[in-house]
Write a protein that holds these residues in place. Sequence first.
Motif, PDB file in Angstrom:
ATOM      1  N   TYR A 217     -74.183 -58.619 -33.106  1.00  0.00           N
ATOM      2  CA  TYR A 217     -73.322 -59.435 -32.256  1.00  0.00           C
ATOM      3  C   TYR A 217     -72.226 -58.579 -31.608  1.00  0.00           C
ATOM      4  CZ  TYR A 217     -70.625 -63.541 -30.824  1.00  0.00           C
ATOM      5  OH  TYR A 217     -69.965 -64.495 -30.084  1.00  0.00           O
ATOM      6  N   PRO A 218     -71.950 -58.785 -30.314  1.00  0.00           N
ATOM      7  CA  PRO A 218     -72.465 -59.812 -29.403  1.00  0.00           C
ATOM      8  C   PRO A 218     -73.815 -59.493 -28.777  1.00  0.00           C
ATOM      9  CG  PRO A 218     -70.826 -58.499 -28.272  1.00  0.00           C
ATOM     10  CD  PRO A 218     -70.839 -58.017 -29.695  1.00  0.00           C
ATOM     11  N   GLY A 219     -74.427 -58.376 -29.144  1.00  0.00           N
ATOM     12  CA  GLY A 219     -75.821 -58.157 -28.822  1.00  0.00           C
ATOM     13  C   GLY A 219     -76.129 -57.244 -27.657  1.00  0.00           C
ATOM     14  N   ARG A 220     -77.393 -57.250 -27.274  1.00  0.00           N
ATOM     15  CA  ARG A 220     -78.001 -56.285 -26.364  1.00  0.00           C
ATOM     16  C   ARG A 220     -77.278 -56.149 -25.028  1.00  0.00           C
ATOM     17  NH1 ARG A 220     -84.350 -56.481 -25.795  1.00  0.00           N
ATOM     18  NH2 ARG A 220     -84.022 -55.454 -27.810  1.00  0.00           N
ATOM     19  N   ARG A 221     -76.861 -57.232 -24.440  1.00  0.00           N
ATOM     20  CA  ARG A 221     -76.281 -57.176 -23.095  1.00  0.00           C
ATOM     21  C   ARG A 221     -74.937 -56.455 -23.065  1.00  0.00           C
ATOM     22  NH1 ARG A 221     -80.766 -57.314 -20.794  1.00  0.00           N
ATOM     23  NH2 ARG A 221     -82.047 -58.458 -22.265  1.00  0.00           N
ATOM     24  N   LYS A 468     -74.140 -62.900 -42.387  1.00  0.00           N
ATOM     25  CA  LYS A 468     -74.402 -62.821 -40.951  1.00  0.00           C
ATOM     26  C   LYS A 468     -73.543 -63.826 -40.186  1.00  0.00           C
ATOM     27  CE  LYS A 468     -78.349 -62.677 -37.726  1.00  0.00           C
ATOM     28  NZ  LYS A 468     -78.166 -63.774 -36.785  1.00  0.00           N
ATOM     29  N   THR A 469     -73.451 -65.034 -40.721  1.00  0.00           N
ATOM     30  CA  THR A 469     -72.635 -66.063 -40.083  1.00  0.00           C
ATOM     31  C   THR A 469     -71.163 -65.652 -40.065  1.00  0.00           C
ATOM     32  OG1 THR A 469     -74.171 -67.799 -40.766  1.00  0.00           O
ATOM     33  CG2 THR A 469     -71.931 -68.485 -40.187  1.00  0.00           C
ATOM     34  N   PHE A 470     -70.685 -65.112 -41.171  1.00  0.00           N
ATOM     35  CA  PHE A 470     -69.285 -64.674 -41.237  1.00  0.00           C
ATOM     36  C   PHE A 470     -69.014 -63.581 -40.206  1.00  0.00           C
ATOM     37  CE2 PHE A 470     -65.997 -61.800 -42.777  1.00  0.00           C
ATOM     38  CZ  PHE A 470     -64.963 -62.674 -43.074  1.00  0.00           C
ATOM     39  N   TYR A 471     -69.929 -62.634 -40.114  1.00  0.00           N
ATOM     40  CA  TYR A 471     -69.813 -61.513 -39.183  1.00  0.00           C
ATOM     41  C   TYR A 471     -69.747 -62.017 -37.736  1.00  0.00           C
ATOM     42  CZ  TYR A 471     -71.811 -57.316 -36.776  1.00  0.00           C
ATOM     43  OH  TYR A 471     -72.081 -56.261 -35.929  1.00  0.00           O
ATOM     44  N   GLU A 472     -70.736 -62.811 -37.354  1.00  0.00           N
ATOM     45  CA  GLU A 472     -70.838 -63.244 -35.960  1.00  0.00           C
ATOM     46  C   GLU A 472     -69.742 -64.244 -35.601  1.00  0.00           C
ATOM     47  OE1 GLU A 472     -74.821 -64.600 -35.397  1.00  0.00           O
ATOM     48  OE2 GLU A 472     -75.690 -62.582 -35.601  1.00  0.00           O
ATOM     49  N   GLN A 473     -69.473 -65.166 -36.493  1.00  0.00           N
ATOM     50  CA  GLN A 473     -68.436 -66.158 -36.215  1.00  0.00           C
ATOM     51  C   GLN A 473     -67.064 -65.505 -36.141  1.00  0.00           C
ATOM     52  OE1 GLN A 473     -68.703 -69.898 -38.413  1.00  0.00           O
ATOM     53  NE2 GLN A 473     -66.481 -69.898 -38.654  1.00  0.00           N
ATOM     54  N   PHE A 478     -62.408 -63.900 -32.677  1.00  0.00           N
ATOM     55  CA  PHE A 478     -61.501 -62.917 -32.069  1.00  0.00           C
ATOM     56  C   PHE A 478     -61.626 -62.955 -30.545  1.00  0.00           C
ATOM     57  CE2 PHE A 478     -61.553 -60.536 -36.251  1.00  0.00           C
ATOM     58  CZ  PHE A 478     -60.194 -60.649 -36.488  1.00  0.00           C
ATOM     59  N   PHE A 479     -62.846 -63.080 -30.044  1.00  0.00           N
ATOM     60  CA  PHE A 479     -63.053 -63.107 -28.591  1.00  0.00           C
ATOM     61  C   PHE A 479     -62.418 -64.335 -27.953  1.00  0.00           C
ATOM     62  CE2 PHE A 479     -67.235 -60.569 -29.204  1.00  0.00           C
ATOM     63  CZ  PHE A 479     -66.546 -59.376 -29.119  1.00  0.00           C
ATOM     64  N   THR A 480     -62.552 -65.472 -28.605  1.00  0.00           N
ATOM     65  CA  THR A 480     -62.050 -66.718 -28.024  1.00  0.00           C
ATOM     66  C   THR A 480     -60.562 -66.939 -28.267  1.00  0.00           C
ATOM     67  OG1 THR A 480     -62.640 -67.967 -30.020  1.00  0.00           O
ATOM     68  CG2 THR A 480     -64.303 -67.827 -28.263  1.00  0.00           C
ATOM     69  N   GLY A 481     -59.972 -66.145 -29.156  1.00  0.00           N
ATOM     70  CA  GLY A 481     -58.547 -66.305 -29.442  1.00  0.00           C
ATOM     71  C   GLY A 481     -58.256 -67.199 -30.626  1.00  0.00           C
ATOM     72  N   LYS A 482     -59.290 -67.744 -31.257  1.00  0.00           N
ATOM     73  CA  LYS A 482     -59.056 -68.556 -32.441  1.00  0.00           C
ATOM     74  C   LYS A 482     -58.426 -67.715 -33.543  1.00  0.00           C
ATOM     75  CE  LYS A 482     -61.310 -71.907 -35.476  1.00  0.00           C
ATOM     76  NZ  LYS A 482     -62.590 -72.616 -35.792  1.00  0.00           N
ATOM     77  N   ARG A 483     -58.832 -66.453 -33.592  1.00  0.00           N
ATOM     78  CA  ARG A 483     -58.145 -65.456 -34.434  1.00  0.00           C
ATOM     79  C   ARG A 483     -57.440 -64.480 -33.498  1.00  0.00           C
ATOM     80  NH1 ARG A 483     -61.446 -63.469 -39.757  1.00  0.00           N
ATOM     81  NH2 ARG A 483     -62.729 -65.327 -40.119  1.00  0.00           N
ATOM     82  N   VAL A 484     -56.217 -64.160 -33.789  1.00  0.00           N
ATOM     83  CA  VAL A 484     -55.471 -63.206 -32.971  1.00  0.00           C
ATOM     84  C   VAL A 484     -55.944 -61.799 -33.310  1.00  0.00           C
ATOM     85  CG1 VAL A 484     -53.195 -62.301 -32.365  1.00  0.00           C
ATOM     86  CG2 VAL A 484     -53.484 -64.740 -32.879  1.00  0.00           C
ATOM     87  N   LEU A 485     -56.319 -61.044 -32.276  1.00  0.00           N
ATOM     88  CA  LEU A 485     -56.851 -59.695 -32.497  1.00  0.00           C
ATOM     89  C   LEU A 485     -55.703 -58.697 -32.630  1.00  0.00           C
ATOM     90  CD1 LEU A 485     -59.321 -57.898 -32.785  1.00  0.00           C
ATOM     91  CD2 LEU A 485     -59.365 -57.645 -30.297  1.00  0.00           C
ATOM     92  N   TRP A 490     -57.656 -57.604 -38.027  1.00  0.00           N
ATOM     93  CA  TRP A 490     -58.981 -56.966 -38.031  1.00  0.00           C
ATOM     94  C   TRP A 490     -59.262 -56.344 -39.395  1.00  0.00           C
ATOM     95  CZ3 TRP A 490     -63.367 -57.120 -35.582  1.00  0.00           C
ATOM     96  CH2 TRP A 490     -64.307 -56.095 -35.744  1.00  0.00           C
ATOM     97  N   ASP A 491     -58.295 -55.630 -39.952  1.00  0.00           N
ATOM     98  CA  ASP A 491     -58.483 -55.011 -41.272  1.00  0.00           C
ATOM     99  C   ASP A 491     -58.747 -56.068 -42.339  1.00  0.00           C
ATOM    100  OD1 ASP A 491     -58.129 -52.519 -40.166  1.00  0.00           O
ATOM    101  OD2 ASP A 491     -56.035 -52.312 -40.796  1.00  0.00           O
ATOM    102  N   ALA A 492     -58.047 -57.195 -42.226  1.00  0.00           N
ATOM    103  CA  ALA A 492     -58.259 -58.276 -43.192  1.00  0.00           C
ATOM    104  C   ALA A 492     -59.670 -58.852 -43.057  1.00  0.00           C
ATOM    105  CB  ALA A 492     -57.217 -59.375 -42.982  1.00  0.00           C
ATOM    106  N   PHE A 493     -60.144 -58.972 -41.830  1.00  0.00           N
ATOM    107  CA  PHE A 493     -61.511 -59.463 -41.589  1.00  0.00           C
ATOM    108  C   PHE A 493     -62.535 -58.511 -42.202  1.00  0.00           C
ATOM    109  CE2 PHE A 493     -65.222 -58.927 -38.737  1.00  0.00           C
ATOM    110  CZ  PHE A 493     -65.851 -60.138 -38.967  1.00  0.00           C
ATOM    111  N   ILE A 494     -62.367 -57.218 -41.979  1.00  0.00           N
ATOM    112  CA  ILE A 494     -63.304 -56.235 -42.529  1.00  0.00           C
ATOM    113  C   ILE A 494     -63.278 -56.248 -44.056  1.00  0.00           C
ATOM    114  CG2 ILE A 494     -63.840 -53.773 -42.704  1.00  0.00           C
ATOM    115  CD1 ILE A 494     -64.645 -55.017 -40.046  1.00  0.00           C
ATOM    116  N   ALA A 495     -62.096 -56.387 -44.632  1.00  0.00           N
ATOM    117  CA  ALA A 495     -61.971 -56.417 -46.091  1.00  0.00           C
ATOM    118  C   ALA A 495     -62.712 -57.618 -46.671  1.00  0.00           C
ATOM    119  CB  ALA A 495     -60.493 -56.458 -46.496  1.00  0.00           C
TER     120      ALA A 495
END
Length: 520
Positions: A217-221, A468-473, A478-485, A490-495
């Motif tokens: 995600y977000p994939g090939r394109r 997979k769902t956690f990763y993609e969601q 982050f892209f939509t702004g629901k989570r502030v980037l 980001w470090d908390a997400f990776i952890a």
Amino acid sequence: MKKKVLIICLILLAGSAILVAQGKSEAVADPDKPTKIEMWYNATQTEVGPLPDDWVGYEILKDRFNIELEASSIPSSTVDQDMKIQAAAAADTLPDFFVANREVWLRLAKNGMLADVTDLYAKMPNRTAIMFDEDAINFTTIDGRSYGFATPSIISRNEGLLIRKDWLDKLGLDIPKTYDELLDVMRAFTYNDPDGNGKHDTWGYGAFIEVNTYEGYPGRRFEPLKGMFGVEGTWNMKASEFGLQLHNPDFYDFMLYMKQIIDEGLIDPNWMAYKKDDFRAAWKQGKFGIMREQNSAYASANNYSPFDANFPDGEWVIVDAPIGPKGKSSIGPETRGLRIWCISADAAAQGKADKIVEMFEWMAHGEGYLLCGWGQEGVNYVLKDGIPVSVEGPIGFDGAVGQTYIQLRSMAFNYTSDMELTSRYPVYTTAVSKKQMSALWALREMQQKKWTNSMGADSMPVPSTDLKTFYEQGLAEFFTGKRVLTKANWDAFIAEFDRIGGKAWEKEGYEYAKANGYLK
């Protein structure tokens, strides 16, 4: 006496169960009755419609092989394909023969829903000689047994980064060479009215979500954008740098770049909702001016004609991947590209496996190969110097009607022969602009661009559904702004990703890649 008979029957039943567990078919189709085979296939061209009911192959299979084939196309979107197959598996209604992405295939195989096909390769000598080398068989092998046929699915390096050259010329811009220049061009395409219609109806970049095992995600394109930061693909397959690209510190820089594109409104706002067909309709309607696209989807006559009609003066050019802040660039990860054809365990138990491989072998050579690949001689094509050439008009194999009759082409083609490439991608003159074009020309140019060798990445272990769902969601939020980037978020997400299985997935991937010789 009755007791002895009962004991003998129990022994025989136990023996047959062992044979089934070892992949031996316990049943044989009744030779006096047609074998009904339900097949789900991925269409060659999803835009033109399914395989017609009057396809002559149905009659040949019934008369010559005593097979009644029921063929249905699966959705064009990888996500929708996976959902359809998994829903059928959950309902215990899998078709007899179907194509699956490796991630879904692996889950089905581990759950005992697929037939062991190890002993069936020998029954397809022509197909096996052409397509099933050691690597292909290993691709579908678990504990020494094969549970699917891995056939070539793509021509290597058959995609590229394309830009509207006519828009660049109108706005006095050069082809972008760097990530900053790419942003500038996106801004101009979005806000400077490149089509001259006086409306705000164009965007810089166009895409849709297309995820697979090796293009996360977000994939090939979006791989050319990820490539500018050295995080293309799901995995870094270099021995000295091996790991999930998500763990690369530069992935955060890619996220910032993507967020900037989104926040400035430089990407077609429908990118999260588009399916493949929507995306392709959008570029033909002039919605955006930069995209990653496949050679045939862009340049084959039937696919290019709507754009040619809408924009006779329009021009796409294939460009190098722009260079990122640390000098990195790539169109994306390069893999062998294998598609897995599966026989369901139920089909094998009903004695259908031999009939399925008989049909599959017929499609790989001679009459079946020509029929699946080009249609009927004299109807859809003629032979010129041994090369099938499309007849003129819509019934030709590259015409709007003719394309529906070659929807099983991917079941026949090996994607390497001169006959296939020359015939598949002829030179033609566009109807409106009178330009000469060829998808083969586009392919050769795309193949010369910079790609990242990621052989084996498409066979790597897959994450659990929850991970997979956690990763993609998470990335979507982050892209939509629901989570502030921010770096802290980001470090908390990776952890958290690592805590729920990310680190374990990466370790499993390393062990698999090392054991299979994929580390470079």
